[in-house]
Design an enzyme around this catalytic site. Structure first.
Site, PDB file in Angstrom:
ATOM      1  N   ASN A  35      12.661   3.549   3.011  1.00 18.77           N
ATOM      2  CA  ASN A  35      12.363   3.937   1.619  1.00 18.77           C
ATOM      3  C   ASN A  35      12.355   5.451   1.434  1.00 18.77           C
ATOM      4  OD1 ASN A  35      11.861   1.214   0.755  1.00 18.77           O
ATOM      5  ND2 ASN A  35       9.931   1.328   1.873  1.00 18.77           N
ATOM      6  N   HIS A  48       5.961  -7.674  -6.716  1.00 19.71           N
ATOM      7  CA  HIS A  48       5.646  -7.370  -5.320  1.00 19.71           C
ATOM      8  C   HIS A  48       4.329  -8.030  -4.860  1.00 19.71           C
ATOM      9  CE1 HIS A  48       4.249  -4.614  -2.017  1.00 19.71           C
ATOM     10  NE2 HIS A  48       5.525  -4.747  -1.686  1.00 19.71           N
ATOM     11  N   GLU A  71       7.012  -4.648 -12.104  1.00 20.82           N
ATOM     12  CA  GLU A  71       7.630  -3.492 -11.451  1.00 20.82           C
ATOM     13  C   GLU A  71       8.645  -2.920 -12.444  1.00 20.82           C
ATOM     14  OE1 GLU A  71       9.096  -4.296  -7.407  1.00 20.82           O
ATOM     15  OE2 GLU A  71       7.810  -6.060  -7.389  1.00 20.82           O
ATOM     16  N   SER A 123      11.717  -4.322  -6.223  1.00 16.90           N
ATOM     17  CA  SER A 123      11.902  -3.844  -4.858  1.00 16.90           C
ATOM     18  C   SER A 123      12.947  -4.616  -4.071  1.00 16.90           C
ATOM     19  CB  SER A 123      10.572  -3.891  -4.116  1.00 16.90           C
ATOM     20  OG  SER A 123      10.056  -5.206  -4.100  1.00 16.90           O
ATOM     21  N   ASP A 133       4.636  -0.908 -12.258  1.00 14.43           N
ATOM     22  CA  ASP A 133       4.628  -0.431 -10.873  1.00 14.43           C
ATOM     23  C   ASP A 133       5.940   0.311 -10.631  1.00 14.43           C
ATOM     24  OD1 ASP A 133       4.986  -0.174  -8.104  1.00 14.43           O
ATOM     25  OD2 ASP A 133       3.798  -1.954  -7.677  1.00 14.43           O
ATOM     26  N   HIS A 144       9.496   2.042  -6.835  1.00 15.23           N
ATOM     27  CA  HIS A 144      10.899   2.311  -6.499  1.00 15.23           C
ATOM     28  C   HIS A 144      11.631   3.097  -7.590  1.00 15.23           C
ATOM     29  CE1 HIS A 144      10.670  -0.239  -2.932  1.00 15.23           C
ATOM     30  NE2 HIS A 144       9.803  -0.923  -3.663  1.00 15.23           N
ATOM     31  N   LYS A 167       7.522   6.309  -0.712  1.00 10.66           N
ATOM     32  CA  LYS A 167       8.958   6.027  -0.793  1.00 10.66           C
ATOM     33  C   LYS A 167       9.695   7.337  -1.097  1.00 10.66           C
ATOM     34  CE  LYS A 167       7.647   1.314  -1.842  1.00 10.66           C
ATOM     35  NZ  LYS A 167       7.526   0.840  -0.463  1.00 10.66           N
TER      36      LYS A 167
HETATM   37  C1  LIG Z   1       6.727  -2.592  -5.936  1.00  6.56           C
HETATM   38  C2  LIG Z   1       5.813  -2.138  -4.850  1.00  6.56           C
HETATM   39  N1  LIG Z   1       4.534  -1.892  -5.146  1.00  6.56           N
HETATM   40  C3  LIG Z   1       3.675  -1.454  -4.216  1.00  6.56           C
HETATM   41  C4  LIG Z   1       4.079  -1.259  -2.920  1.00  6.56           C
HETATM   42  C5  LIG Z   1       3.083  -0.819  -1.892  1.00  6.56           C
HETATM   43  O1  LIG Z   1       3.215   0.524  -1.631  1.00  6.56           O
HETATM   44  P1  LIG Z   1       2.628   1.136  -0.276  1.00  6.56           P
HETATM   45  O2  LIG Z   1       3.665   0.979   0.760  1.00  6.56           O
HETATM   46  O3  LIG Z   1       2.332   2.550  -0.626  1.00  6.56           O
HETATM   47  O4  LIG Z   1       1.393   0.358   0.048  1.00  6.56           O
HETATM   48  C6  LIG Z   1       5.392  -1.479  -2.563  1.00  6.56           C
HETATM   49  C7  LIG Z   1       5.840  -1.239  -1.165  1.00  6.56           C
HETATM   50  O5  LIG Z   1       6.575  -1.938  -0.572  1.00  6.56           O
HETATM   51  C8  LIG Z   1       6.296  -1.948  -3.546  1.00  6.56           C
HETATM   52  O6  LIG Z   1       7.568  -2.214  -3.240  1.00  6.56           O
END
Ligand SMILES: Cc1ncc(COP(=O)(O)O)c(C=O)c1O
Length: 401
Positions: A48, A134, A176, A180, A205, A208, A239
């Site tokens: 990422n 996610h 999101e 992701s 969220d 990405h 990321k």
């Molecule tokens: C959409 C989404 N939200 C939250 C997260 C979690 O982030 P972190 O890796 O900082 O815990 C991810 C990570 O994979 C993600 O893809």
């Protein structure tokens, strides 16, 4: 003890039978476009580190300097003594980037979603969540006292009908902005319109999207020219921003409430200062060097086009995340191995990360890749194949054009 071990061995066997067992890959190098694993060189497509900032010398330097000043750990939660001026500076920076009044850092994006979704909702409230959100959003919903209602992926009509038919004291719509596993973009404008019409709060969220979307890299709201509205942003530093940690950005009242009520903030040691300083430097570089996001997105387009030209099913991706849809988990794993044999690390994504029957290889395209890296992948999939032996006889049927 023995009985437990036998039971757990049975669980592992079942995972093996379903091709769902996971394994850890340990590179000996940082997250560059090429890495070394057990002494072998691979082109990396599963990191990422979208903008290449976690290995940038200036980001590393900023992190070292902050670590010298504050130590390797702040050794307490923010509410005790774990806060530093850098934490406050980063929160102000992220609030401005996301055009929100205020921001609160968490130790990860996962914990940010958990904290937000459990801090103030009760059993009369309803979370309307995209079916493909996610796991951290799913888990936030599981821990929350609120009822969770799933709407079909990126389907505002379905969401609208659910909003009509589900009584609720307060409503949260959660999505999101860039998904992701698919790299597609949520219908943010429609979600916002529904949130406003139904008096809901829209949680986006941007894990990405941050660093990639919009002329300034600020994310989906910037891309779509949205600055107002009942919107809360969740994000991660892990990321595009080359660090570790997560955040929630929203209005001051919400953020003040999170400080007192978000358990994953209160009962958790604060981010170490080196991580905070790295994110601050990354934001500076992200803004100063727009070529990074442009390159990642344009190489991803080349990869997407090449995949479709080779008669693989088109995806809905419009971003740096490019899925190669396979379907069956075993076939996806076989292709993962074939890519590795050919020197490409691009992992199979299988249930429960994605729904049953939608296993895939996911390519994360980074600013540090070049045309040659993309052609390497396409060469493995397409007619430029050096020879049938490279892919072997057990390649899933229909994958060669
Ligand atoms: C959409 C989404 N939200 C939250 C997260 C979690 O982030 P972190 O890796 O900082 O815990 C991810 C990570 O994979 C993600 O893809």
């Amino acid at each position: 003890m023995t009985r437990w071990t036998d039971d757990l061995r049975g669980d592992l066997r079942r995972l093996d039978e379903l091709s769902l067992r996971r394994s850890i890959v340990t590179p000996e190098t940082g997250q560059e476009s090429h890495i070394s694993v057990q002494g072998r060189r691979y082109t990396l497509f599963t990191s990422n580190n979208y903008l290449g900032l976690s290995t940038h010398p200036e980001v590393i330097e900023a992190s070292i300097e902050a670590t010298r000043t504050y130590g390797t750990s702040v050794s307490a939660s923010r509410l005790l003594c774990g806060s530093t001026p850098l934490h406050e500076e980063l929160e102000a920076r992220l609030a401005a980037l996301k055009s929100r009044e205020a921001c609160l850092l968490f130790s990860s994006g996962y914990l940010a979603n958990l904290g937000l979704m459990t801090a103030f909702l009760d059993s009369d409230d309803v979370i309307f969540s995209d079916r493909l959100n996610h796991a951290s959003i799913v888990d936030g919903g599981r821990l929350s006292a609120a009822k969770v209602v799933l709407y079909d992926h990126c389907d505002p009509d379905h969401l609208e009908s659910l909003l009509h038919e589900t009584p609720a004291k307060r409503r949260l719509i959660v999505s999101e902005s860039v998904f992701s596993m698919d790299g597609d973009l949520a219908p943010v404008l429609e979600l916002l319109e529904l949130a406003e019409r139904f008096g809901a709060l829209l949680v986006l969220d941007e894990a990405h999207a941050t660093g990639l979307l919009g002329d300034d890299g600020a994310g989906a709201l910037s891309l779509l020219g949205i600055s107002d509205g009942p919107i809360v942003i969740v994000g991660t530093l892990s990321k595009a921003l080359g660090s570790i940690g997560g955040f929630v950005a929203g209005d001051q009242t919400l953020i003040s409430l999170l400080v007192s009520r978000a358990r994953s903030f209160i009962f958790n040691t604060a981010l170490h200062a080196g991580a905070v300083a790295a994110a601050l430097e990354s934001i500076r570089l992200m803004e100063a060097e727009p070529w990074r996001r442009e390159r990642s997105l344009s190489l991803a387009r080349t990869l997407r086009d090449g995949i479709v030209q080779r008669e693989f099913p088109p995806s809905k991706s419009v971003t740096q995340i490019v899925p190669l849809m396979i379907g069956d988990a075993e076939e996806a794993l076989a292709l993962d191995s074939r890519f590795r044999e050919a020197g490409v690390l691009a992992r199979a994504i299988r249930p429960p990360t994605v729904p049953e029957g939608t296993s895939r290889i996911r390519f994360n395209v980074m600013a540090t890749h070049d045309e040659e890296d993309i052609n390497h992948v396409l060469g493995i999939l397409g007619p430029d194949l050096p020879g049938p032996d490279l892919l072997g006889p057990d390649l899933p049927p229909g994958l060669l054009s």
